[in-house]
Write a protein that holds these residues in place. Structure first.
Motif, PDB file in Angstrom:
ATOM      1  N   ILE A   1      37.548  46.965  30.567  1.00  0.00           N
ATOM      2  CA  ILE A   1      38.582  46.001  30.168  1.00  0.00           C
ATOM      3  C   ILE A   1      39.340  45.508  31.400  1.00  0.00           C
ATOM      4  O   ILE A   1      39.624  44.322  31.557  1.00  0.00           O
ATOM      5  CB  ILE A   1      39.531  46.638  29.128  1.00  0.00           C
ATOM      6  N   ASP A   2      39.652  46.436  32.294  1.00  0.00           N
ATOM      7  CA  ASP A   2      40.363  46.101  33.533  1.00  0.00           C
ATOM      8  C   ASP A   2      39.611  44.995  34.290  1.00  0.00           C
ATOM      9  O   ASP A   2      40.180  43.979  34.698  1.00  0.00           O
ATOM     10  CB  ASP A   2      40.449  47.391  34.380  1.00  0.00           C
TER      11      ASP A   2
ATOM     12  N   LYS B   1      45.663  48.308  18.331  1.00  0.00           N
ATOM     13  CA  LYS B   1      44.203  48.417  18.259  1.00  0.00           C
ATOM     14  C   LYS B   1      43.682  47.733  16.990  1.00  0.00           C
ATOM     15  O   LYS B   1      42.714  46.968  17.028  1.00  0.00           O
ATOM     16  CB  LYS B   1      43.858  49.915  18.259  1.00  0.00           C
TER      17      LYS B   1
ATOM     18  N   GLY C   1      44.827  55.467  26.857  1.00  0.00           N
ATOM     19  CA  GLY C   1      43.412  55.405  27.255  1.00  0.00           C
ATOM     20  C   GLY C   1      42.494  55.311  26.049  1.00  0.00           C
ATOM     21  O   GLY C   1      41.469  54.622  26.074  1.00  0.00           O
TER      22      GLY C   1
ATOM     23  N   ASN D   1      44.596  51.481  36.176  1.00  0.00           N
ATOM     24  CA  ASN D   1      44.521  50.085  35.714  1.00  0.00           C
ATOM     25  C   ASN D   1      45.260  49.118  36.648  1.00  0.00           C
ATOM     26  O   ASN D   1      46.447  49.299  36.936  1.00  0.00           O
ATOM     27  CB  ASN D   1      45.108  49.997  34.294  1.00  0.00           C
TER      28      ASN D   1
ATOM     29  N   ALA E   1      40.647  40.822  26.042  1.00  0.00           N
ATOM     30  CA  ALA E   1      40.842  41.988  26.921  1.00  0.00           C
ATOM     31  C   ALA E   1      42.155  41.855  27.699  1.00  0.00           C
ATOM     32  O   ALA E   1      42.951  42.798  27.770  1.00  0.00           O
ATOM     33  CB  ALA E   1      39.658  42.128  27.878  1.00  0.00           C
TER      34      ALA E   1
ATOM     35  N   GLN F   1      45.452  44.195  27.179  1.00  0.00           N
ATOM     36  CA  GLN F   1      45.920  44.953  28.348  1.00  0.00           C
ATOM     37  C   GLN F   1      47.382  44.632  28.666  1.00  0.00           C
ATOM     38  O   GLN F   1      48.171  45.503  29.025  1.00  0.00           O
ATOM     39  CB  GLN F   1      45.028  44.607  29.539  1.00  0.00           C
TER      40      GLN F   1
ATOM     41  N   VAL G   1      44.730  56.054  33.026  1.00  0.00           N
ATOM     42  CA  VAL G   1      45.133  54.656  32.799  1.00  0.00           C
ATOM     43  C   VAL G   1      45.959  54.122  33.975  1.00  0.00           C
ATOM     44  O   VAL G   1      46.067  52.905  34.175  1.00  0.00           O
ATOM     45  CB  VAL G   1      45.872  54.514  31.444  1.00  0.00           C
TER      46      VAL G   1
ATOM     47  N   ALA H   1      37.586  48.492  23.676  1.00  0.00           N
ATOM     48  CA  ALA H   1      36.344  48.174  24.404  1.00  0.00           C
ATOM     49  C   ALA H   1      35.143  48.276  23.471  1.00  0.00           C
ATOM     50  O   ALA H   1      34.210  47.474  23.546  1.00  0.00           O
ATOM     51  CB  ALA H   1      36.179  49.118  25.592  1.00  0.00           C
TER      52      ALA H   1
ATOM     53  N   PHE I   1      42.374  51.785  24.962  1.00  0.00           N
ATOM     54  CA  PHE I   1      41.449  51.026  25.823  1.00  0.00           C
ATOM     55  C   PHE I   1      40.005  51.298  25.386  1.00  0.00           C
ATOM     56  O   PHE I   1      39.193  50.372  25.272  1.00  0.00           O
ATOM     57  CB  PHE I   1      41.633  51.429  27.296  1.00  0.00           C
ATOM     58  N   ASP I   2      39.677  52.565  25.150  1.00  0.00           N
ATOM     59  CA  ASP I   2      38.300  52.916  24.794  1.00  0.00           C
ATOM     60  C   ASP I   2      37.905  52.321  23.444  1.00  0.00           C
ATOM     61  O   ASP I   2      36.784  51.821  23.275  1.00  0.00           O
ATOM     62  CB  ASP I   2      38.129  54.447  24.795  1.00  0.00           C
TER      63      ASP I   2
ATOM     64  N   GLY J   1      38.307  51.695  29.575  1.00  0.00           N
ATOM     65  CA  GLY J   1      39.384  51.282  30.474  1.00  0.00           C
ATOM     66  C   GLY J   1      38.916  50.450  31.660  1.00  0.00           C
ATOM     67  O   GLY J   1      39.369  49.308  31.850  1.00  0.00           O
TER      68      GLY J   1
END
Ligand code: KG4
Ligand code: ZN
Length: 349
Positions: A187-188, A221, A167, A280, A244, A248, A277, A174, A170-171, A184
């Motif tokens: 991006i989803d 990342k 997570g 997702n 994204a 993912q 997560v 983003a 994802f953060d 999260g």
């Protein structure tokens, strides 16, 4: 069934004030007050703001949950609360409230583990968890593969992230893409319009000599940040949806591959996925496909029960009562680094 325990669960480990009411495996109420908007301008959860928000929301959220469940506080069989892991100040608000209700009502108190609760919540949707259960727990603070022979007393960590949680990745990605916090869900949503095969980002710790059940997302990342920076420096447009989707895809590929391998190695024929997560959509779809191909049964709670909530705490509390586990003492401490192996904090004998 009326003889199943009626339990109130309180969750305040991060930025959600969650209060749930369950009877055994039946969900009666799931009230959540989130302070997520108060943190957005800081790009992450600010502990002091979260604690103050819990303090304001605590009693109204408890009252809302009880009213929605149509039960009186005096009807409860037990009060369960997240004792850890989480933000110390935030946990303290929930633990203090739970103690006050337990003491005033004369009900047993169960200080339970947040991570075990993320697994146990699936019982509210799909019935009793098989034993052992293989759980992939993916949230803002944790990414672990857990073998749980008994969700109330025996959870064995097989592997975990050695750097960022899923997570968290994802953060952070983003933020690089300018999508705001929390990353999260953003991006989803955006990834649905992108091409997941556009960029081949690295899959961390998937080499033949790497630890089979550990995760690493920090290299991924950094790779995304470098890729974006290179495009920007060259004056090119950044295809945000493709980035994204490709990011993912890399995360979900590694998570599902390792989880399925753990099931196979341990001889477990089903997989449970929990934590924020697990909401997702790509992770859910890929896990569904790969589990079906591997002959495994997949269990994932609906998205609202994957992110932090009080129902999951009530679910684990109810299981503790059903299995006759010892309640916690009224001097129960909040433990910000409670290990996953401590499913609950029982009173000393
Ligand atoms: O379990 P959770 O609500 O809180 C923790 O215990 O950490 O998980 C929060 C994390 C955040 O990093 C958030 O970005 C991520 O879960 N998340 C998602 C989605 N919804 C929440 N990540 C990917 N896709 C989503 N749909
Ligand atoms: Zn959580």
């Amino acid at each position: 069934m009326a003889d199943e325990p009626l339990v109130l669960g309180i969750e305040t480990s991060c930025d959600e004030t969650g209060v749930g009411v369950v009877r055994g495996h039946t969900l009666l109420a799931d009230a959540v007050a989130s302070s997520v908007d108060d943190h957005a301008r800081f790009g992450g959860v600010v502990p002091e703001i979260a604690s103050r928000a819990h303090l304001e929301a605590m009693v109204p959220t408890i009252e809302r949950a009880l009213a929605h469940a149509g039960v009186a506080a005096t009807d409860l069989d037990a009060i369960a609360v997240t004792a850890g892991p989480g933000l110390a100040g935030a946990l303290l608000v929930g633990v203090s409230a739970a103690k006050a209700y337990a003491y005033a009502l004369g009900k047993p108190l169960y200080g339970v583990n947040h991570l075990a609760s993320h697994i146990c919540v699936d019982q509210l949707e799909h019935g009793p968890l098989p034993e052992p259960t293989m759980a992939l727990l993916v949230s803002g603070g944790h990414s672990s593969l857990l073998l749980a022979p008994d969700i109330t007393s025996d959870i064995r960590p097989l592997g975990a992230t050695i750097d960022d949680a899923a997570g968290e990745a994802f953060d952070k990605v983003a933020r690089v893409l300018g999508l705001g916090f929390p990353g999260g869900p953003a991006i989803d949503r955006l990834a649905r319009e992108g091409d997941a095969g556009a960029i081949r980002f690295p899959r961390g710790l998937t080499g033949p000599r790497d630890a089979p059940y550990d995760f690493s997302f920090s290299g991924l990342k950094t790779a995304v940040a470098r890729w974006v920076e290179t495009r920007r420096n060259a004056g090119d447009d950044v295809p945000v949806a493709d980035v994204a989707a490709s990011f993912q895809e890399a995360v979900t590929d590694v998570l599902t591959r390792k989880a399925i391998r753990a099931c196979r190695d341990e001889g477990v024929d089903h997989l449970m996925i929990g934590g924020g997560v697990a909401a997702n959509s790509r992770l859910r779809a890929m896990a569904e496909e790969r589990c079906a191909a591997a002959g495994l049964t997949l269990r994932v709670p609906r998205p609202g029960l994957c992110t932090d909530n009080g129902a999951m705490v009530a679910a684990l509390g109810a299981e503790m009562v059903t299995r006759g586990r010892a309640p916690s003492a009224l001097d129960l401490p909040a433990d910000s680094s409670l290990p996953v192996t401590r499913t609950h904090v029982a009173a000393a004998h």
